[in-house]
Scaffold this motif. Structure first.
Motif, mmCIF file in Angstrom:
data_model
loop_
_atom_site.group_PDB
_atom_site.id
_atom_site.type_symbol
_atom_site.label_atom_id
_atom_site.label_comp_id
_atom_site.label_asym_id
_atom_site.label_seq_id
_atom_site.Cartn_x
_atom_site.Cartn_y
_atom_site.Cartn_z
ATOM 1 N N PHE A 1 0.863 -1.183 0.000
ATOM 2 C CA PHE A 1 0.000 0.000 0.000
ATOM 3 C C PHE A 1 0.894 1.225 0.000
ATOM 4 O O PHE A 1 1.823 1.320 0.797
ATOM 5 N N GLU A 2 0.601 2.148 -0.904
ATOM 6 C CA GLU A 2 1.420 3.344 -1.029
ATOM 7 C C GLU A 2 0.524 4.554 -1.237
ATOM 8 O O GLU A 2 -0.392 4.522 -2.062
ATOM 9 N N GLU A 3 0.768 5.614 -0.459
ATOM 10 C CA GLU A 3 0.057 6.865 -0.686
ATOM 11 C C GLU A 3 0.853 7.673 -1.700
ATOM 12 O O GLU A 3 2.050 7.874 -1.548
ATOM 13 N N LEU A 4 0.165 8.100 -2.746
ATOM 14 C CA LEU A 4 0.801 8.885 -3.794
ATOM 15 C C LEU A 4 0.583 10.362 -3.521
ATOM 16 O O LEU A 4 -0.282 10.734 -2.734
ATOM 17 N N ALA B 1 -6.478 7.387 -10.391
ATOM 18 C CA ALA B 1 -6.378 8.008 -11.711
ATOM 19 C C ALA B 1 -5.640 9.332 -11.579
ATOM 20 O O ALA B 1 -5.759 10.026 -10.563
ATOM 21 N N GLU B 2 -4.885 9.661 -12.589
ATOM 22 C CA GLU B 2 -4.134 10.911 -12.562
ATOM 23 C C GLU B 2 -5.095 12.087 -12.439
ATOM 24 O O GLU B 2 -6.011 12.255 -13.248
ATOM 25 N N GLY B 3 -4.931 12.863 -11.373
ATOM 26 C CA GLY B 3 -5.763 14.039 -11.169
ATOM 27 C C GLY B 3 -7.113 13.768 -10.520
ATOM 28 O O GLY B 3 -7.887 14.693 -10.307
ATOM 29 N N ALA C 1 -8.441 11.405 -7.267
ATOM 30 C CA ALA C 1 -8.249 10.405 -6.220
ATOM 31 C C ALA C 1 -9.516 9.608 -5.940
ATOM 32 O O ALA C 1 -9.484 8.648 -5.180
ATOM 33 N N ASN C 2 -10.653 9.976 -6.550
ATOM 34 C CA ASN C 2 -11.906 9.249 -6.353
ATOM 35 C C ASN C 2 -12.117 8.139 -7.383
ATOM 36 O O ASN C 2 -13.177 7.518 -7.412
ATOM 37 N N ILE C 3 -11.129 7.908 -8.224
ATOM 38 C CA ILE C 3 -11.153 6.819 -9.203
ATOM 39 C C ILE C 3 -9.907 5.964 -8.977
ATOM 40 O O ILE C 3 -8.793 6.464 -8.928
ATOM 41 N N LEU C 4 -10.108 4.663 -8.809
ATOM 42 C CA LEU C 4 -8.995 3.715 -8.710
ATOM 43 C C LEU C 4 -9.022 2.843 -9.965
ATOM 44 O O LEU C 4 -9.956 2.077 -10.177
ATOM 45 N N GLU C 5 -8.000 2.996 -10.784
ATOM 46 C CA GLU C 5 -7.919 2.230 -12.020
ATOM 47 C C GLU C 5 -7.362 0.837 -11.722
ATOM 48 O O GLU C 5 -6.458 0.678 -10.910
ATOM 49 N N TYR C 6 -7.928 -0.167 -12.394
ATOM 50 C CA TYR C 6 -7.555 -1.559 -12.166
ATOM 51 C C TYR C 6 -6.595 -2.032 -13.250
ATOM 52 O O TYR C 6 -6.851 -1.865 -14.431
ATOM 53 N N TYR C 7 -5.485 -2.661 -12.819
ATOM 54 C CA TYR C 7 -4.508 -3.264 -13.719
ATOM 55 C C TYR C 7 -4.277 -4.701 -13.260
ATOM 56 O O TYR C 7 -3.995 -4.947 -12.088
ATOM 57 N N GLY D 1 -3.009 13.053 -2.856
ATOM 58 C CA GLY D 1 -4.067 12.297 -2.206
ATOM 59 C C GLY D 1 -4.438 10.987 -2.859
ATOM 60 O O GLY D 1 -5.475 10.420 -2.572
ATOM 61 N N GLY D 2 -3.613 10.478 -3.741
ATOM 62 C CA GLY D 2 -3.915 9.233 -4.426
ATOM 63 C C GLY D 2 -3.305 8.021 -3.739
ATOM 64 O O GLY D 2 -2.576 8.132 -2.746
ATOM 65 N N TYR D 3 -3.625 6.843 -4.272
ATOM 66 C CA TYR D 3 -3.167 5.587 -3.695
ATOM 67 C C TYR D 3 -2.707 4.615 -4.770
ATOM 68 O O TYR D 3 -3.163 4.663 -5.902
#
Length: 158
Positions: free
Chosen positions: A101-104, A126-128, A130-136, A107-109
């Motif tokens: 777990f890493e805080e970017l 997502a870039e810009g 923090a309310n979207i977490l992109e799945y990879y 305010g992102g993760y």
């Protein structure tokens, strides 16, 4: 002697009272009859690292025909918990282990997790936004462009 009996009684009462309401805690008692006594409780339950409930972008149908997100997600310090909603309450179904777990910045993760079957994946803000977490479907950032899944990405719903 009276002091020792009083301290023992107080410890018994305190532990009994705390134990009735405790869920999953360890108790340490430091000291004794002739020393100051302190009681500390350590919870075994994980604390949320990312607050709120998240939902997938993909939509599924419920038994009653209602459309809802395929699944809802909550994060603790050690697990990603997947579930559904019943009567506006989150109902856990299964969990995957968080490996990193890493805080970017901004305010992102970035969360790297692994399922019980060994599938390694990453959620990253997502870039810009923090309310979207992109799945990879990988831990390797070099493969992110090929392993991205919009339908499995999450948006914050609370």
């Amino acid at each position: 002697m009276k002091k020792a009996i009083l301290v023992a009684f107080m410890l018994t009462m305190t532990l009994g009272t705390v134990g009735c309401g405790a869920k999953n805690e360890d108790t340490d008692i430091i000291g004794g009859a002739y020393e100051p006594t302190s009681i500390s409780l350590h919870s075994n339950e994980s604390e949320p690292v990312i607050l709120g409930t998240w939902q997938t972008a993909s939509i599924g149908y419920e038994a009653d025909g209602e459309m809802q997100p395929e699944y809802y997600v909550q994060f603790t310090d050690s697990e990603i918990i997947y579930g559904h909603r019943e009567n506006d309450e989150f109902v856990p179904e299964y969990a995957d282990s968080i490996s990193k777990f890493e805080e970017l910045g901004e305010g992102g993760y970035k969360i790297q997790a692994e399922s019980e079957s060994g599938v390694q994946y990453t959620y990253q803000s997502a870039e810009g936004d923090a309310n979207i977490l992109e799945y990879y479907a990988t831990w390797n950032e070099e493969e992110f462009s090929d392993m991205y899944s919009g339908g499995s990405s999450l948006s914050k719903c609370e």
